[in-house]
Write an enzyme that holds these catalytic residues in place. Structure first.
Site, PDB file in Angstrom:
ATOM      1  N   HIS A  20       5.469 -14.809 -10.909  1.00 51.22           N
ATOM      2  CA  HIS A  20       6.369 -13.955 -10.117  1.00 51.22           C
ATOM      3  C   HIS A  20       7.289 -13.156 -11.039  1.00 51.22           C
ATOM      4  O   HIS A  20       7.510 -11.966 -10.836  1.00 51.22           O
ATOM      5  CB  HIS A  20       7.274 -14.811  -9.221  1.00 51.22           C
ATOM      6  N   LYS A  44       5.271 -22.578   7.272  1.00 50.00           N
ATOM      7  CA  LYS A  44       5.078 -23.226   5.963  1.00 50.00           C
ATOM      8  C   LYS A  44       5.994 -24.428   5.802  1.00 50.00           C
ATOM      9  O   LYS A  44       7.119 -24.428   6.280  1.00 50.00           O
ATOM     10  CB  LYS A  44       5.349 -22.226   4.832  1.00 50.00           C
ATOM     11  N   SER A 131       2.463 -21.044  -6.643  1.00 54.53           N
ATOM     12  CA  SER A 131       3.507 -22.047  -6.434  1.00 54.53           C
ATOM     13  C   SER A 131       2.895 -23.314  -5.861  1.00 54.53           C
ATOM     14  O   SER A 131       3.279 -24.427  -6.231  1.00 54.53           O
ATOM     15  CB  SER A 131       4.569 -21.520  -5.477  1.00 54.53           C
TER      16      SER A 131
HETATM   17  O1  PNS Z   1       4.713 -15.652  -0.779  1.00 57.23           O
HETATM   18  P1  PNS Z   1       4.329 -15.397   0.646  1.00 57.23           P
HETATM   19  O2  PNS Z   1       4.445 -16.676   1.453  1.00 57.23           O
HETATM   20  O3  PNS Z   1       3.007 -14.736   0.802  1.00 57.23           O
HETATM   21  O4  PNS Z   1       5.449 -14.384   1.227  1.00 57.23           O
HETATM   22  C1  PNS Z   1       5.414 -14.036   2.565  1.00 57.23           C
HETATM   23  C2  PNS Z   1       6.463 -12.988   2.939  1.00 57.23           C
HETATM   24  C3  PNS Z   1       7.869 -13.548   2.887  1.00 57.23           C
HETATM   25  C4  PNS Z   1       6.364 -11.820   1.995  1.00 57.23           C
HETATM   26  C5  PNS Z   1       6.068 -12.568   4.367  1.00 57.23           C
HETATM   27  O5  PNS Z   1       6.034 -13.699   5.167  1.00 57.23           O
HETATM   28  C6  PNS Z   1       6.999 -11.530   4.986  1.00 57.23           C
HETATM   29  O6  PNS Z   1       6.931 -10.358   4.657  1.00 57.23           O
HETATM   30  N1  PNS Z   1       7.841 -12.003   5.920  1.00 57.23           N
HETATM   31  C7  PNS Z   1       8.778 -11.177   6.657  1.00 57.23           C
HETATM   32  C8  PNS Z   1       8.254 -10.866   8.084  1.00 57.23           C
HETATM   33  C9  PNS Z   1       7.395  -9.620   8.055  1.00 57.23           C
HETATM   34  O7  PNS Z   1       7.894  -8.519   7.883  1.00 57.23           O
HETATM   35  N2  PNS Z   1       6.060  -9.799   8.137  1.00 57.23           N
HETATM   36  C10 PNS Z   1       5.092  -8.715   7.957  1.00 57.23           C
HETATM   37  C11 PNS Z   1       4.850  -7.881   9.185  1.00 57.23           C
HETATM   38  S1  PNS Z   1       3.937  -8.728  10.402  1.00 57.23           S
END
Ligand code: PNS
Length: 164
Positions: A20, A44, A131
């Site tokens: 990251h 999660k 992770s």
């Molecule tokens: O490391 P990850 O778990 O893939 O990260 C996921 C994350 C936080 C980037 C994703 O869940 C996210 O963008 N969440 C915010 C809600 C959102 O805007 N979702 C996308 C549109 S449906």
């Protein structure tokens, strides 16, 4: 508008890894300000709370000028728009990441057409770590010191041993 180029690098960061950090560092060369946005996906099962993940991310980027870490609540595109960010940066490790990230990029561009998603290829050194694999290694007593900062290493070691 200040004319500053602001980029958001979103993720769960459970915990933040050197993979990251490589993406964040390279993003900081492309933008004036970088916000590491630490999401909380209710489906999660996290090792660290969102507050802890933000704290570990903030400690890990403390030496990078113009980079900060914040909790992400609500939609990513709303978070980005509220902070004047025009770019969402995602690191891609392998082809499997692309399908999911392309779907997210299309949805996000539908929700907020002015914000671009930019994909950066993960660096070669830590390119395929995750992770979740690091959590598995740590849970089983393995050494993850090469892949995380010292702060993250001690937090993970304490958490998996039940000391914190
Ligand atoms: O490391 P990850 O778990 O893939 O990260 C996921 C994350 C936080 C980037 C994703 O869940 C996210 O963008 N969440 C915010 C809600 C959102 O805007 N979702 C996308 C549109 S449906």
């Amino acid at each position: 508008m200040s004319g500053q180029r602001v980029a958001v690098v979103p993720g769960s960061y459970d915990p933040i890894t050197r993979g990251h950090l490589d993406i964040v560092r390279r993003t900081s060369a492309l933008a004036d300000r970088v916000i590491v946005a630490v999401g909380d996906n209710t489906t999660k099962n996290y090792l660290f709370t969102q507050e802890e993940r933000v704290r570990l991310a903030a400690a890990s980027v403390a030496d990078l000028p113009g980079v900060s870490a914040e909790p992400l609540t609500g939609l990513l595109v709303d978070f980005a728009a509220q902070r004047g960010a025009g770019i969402i940066v995602k690191g891609l490790r392998f082809a499997g990441d692309f399908d999911y990230e392309l779907q997210m990029a299309h949805l996000n561009s539908h929700l907020q057409p002015g914000i671009e998603t930019v994909f950066l290829p993960a660096g070669r050194q830590f390119g395929t770590i995750s992770s979740s694999l690091l959590r598995t290694i740590a849970h089983n007593g393995g050494d993850i010191s090469e892949f995380v900062t010292p702060e993250v290493l001690s937090a993970v070691t304490a958490r998996v041993s039940g000391r914190a």
